[in-house]
Design an enzyme around this catalytic site. Structure first.
Site, PDB file in Angstrom:
ATOM      1  N   PRO A  80       0.843  -1.193   0.000  1.00  0.00           N
ATOM      2  CA  PRO A  80       0.000   0.000   0.000  1.00  0.00           C
ATOM      3  C   PRO A  80       0.884   1.250   0.000  1.00  0.00           C
ATOM      4  O   PRO A  80       1.934   1.277   0.642  1.00  0.00           O
ATOM      5  CB  PRO A  80      -0.791  -0.105   1.301  1.00  0.00           C
ATOM      6  CG  PRO A  80      -0.284  -1.284   2.033  1.00  0.00           C
ATOM      7  CD  PRO A  80       0.740  -1.969   1.214  1.00  0.00           C
ATOM      8  N   HIS A  81       0.464   2.234  -0.758  1.00  0.00           N
ATOM      9  CA  HIS A  81       1.257   3.459  -0.854  1.00  0.00           C
ATOM     10  C   HIS A  81       0.338   4.649  -1.047  1.00  0.00           C
ATOM     11  O   HIS A  81      -0.784   4.508  -1.519  1.00  0.00           O
ATOM     12  CB  HIS A  81       2.274   3.363  -1.999  1.00  0.00           C
ATOM     13  CG  HIS A  81       1.688   2.915  -3.302  1.00  0.00           C
ATOM     14  ND1 HIS A  81       1.378   1.591  -3.571  1.00  0.00           N
ATOM     15  CD2 HIS A  81       1.338   3.600  -4.405  1.00  0.00           C
ATOM     16  CE1 HIS A  81       0.876   1.494  -4.791  1.00  0.00           C
ATOM     17  NE2 HIS A  81       0.835   2.710  -5.304  1.00  0.00           N
ATOM     18  N   GLY A  82       0.830   5.809  -0.650  1.00  0.00           N
ATOM     19  CA  GLY A  82       0.030   7.009  -0.784  1.00  0.00           C
ATOM     20  C   GLY A  82       0.895   8.255  -0.783  1.00  0.00           C
ATOM     21  O   GLY A  82       2.060   8.227  -0.385  1.00  0.00           O
TER      22      GLY A  82
END
Length: 155
Positions: free
Chosen positions: A66-68
């Protein structure tokens, strides 16, 4: 030193996290990034959740990345979580996820975050390496494995 090791402080390696959902993991990541890097937990959670709505960041083989993007963040920062038990992550192979690398990048991220994601994908596609991460005794051992990992791709 590889790109992943440069953005992963030992304090951001958590092992045997006992959570039942990706939402709970994102909440825990918010606390981690807030406590260790002064990034508001709500920003972390909202950024990760918004990206996940676009499509699962589960890669398969028990791994998710997950990345943001976070407004005001100066440099990419990561965290590695090893779950106590696999959790559902809508991965393409339908398997639960045990290894989660959370990547936060500046909102005006350059190619750097794509290079980090590519390196993470290569790292986690290595089955013997995944096994070492899953069987490591302590966070410091996982951190050392990542720090010593090197790409097999030609430069």
């Amino acid at each position: 030193m590889n790109r992943v090791a440069q953005i992963l402080p030992l304090s951001n390696v958590l092992i045997n996290l006992d959570m039942s959902s990706k939402k709970r993991v994102f909440e825990q990541a918010g606390l981690l990034f807030e406590n260790n890097h002064s990034i508001a937990r709500a920003l972390v959670f909202d950024s990760l959740f918004a990206r996940e709505k676009l499509g699962s960041t589960g890669l398969g083989q028990g791994v998710a990345i997950p990345h943001g993007r976070v407004k005001g963040l100066k440099n990419a920062v990561g965290a590695l979580v090893r779950m106590k038990a696999p959790i559902p992550f809508d991965a393409p192979d339908g398997l639960g996820v045990s290894l989660i690398f959370l990547l936060m990048v500046p909102d005006r991220a350059t190619d750097q975050h794509l290079q980090i994601l590519a390196e993470l994908a290569e790292m986690f596609s290595d089955k013997p390496f995944r096994e070492l991460l899953l069987n490591a005794e302590a966070a410091i051992d996982i951190h050392a494995l990542i720090a010593n990992w090197s790409s097999h791709a030609p430069n």
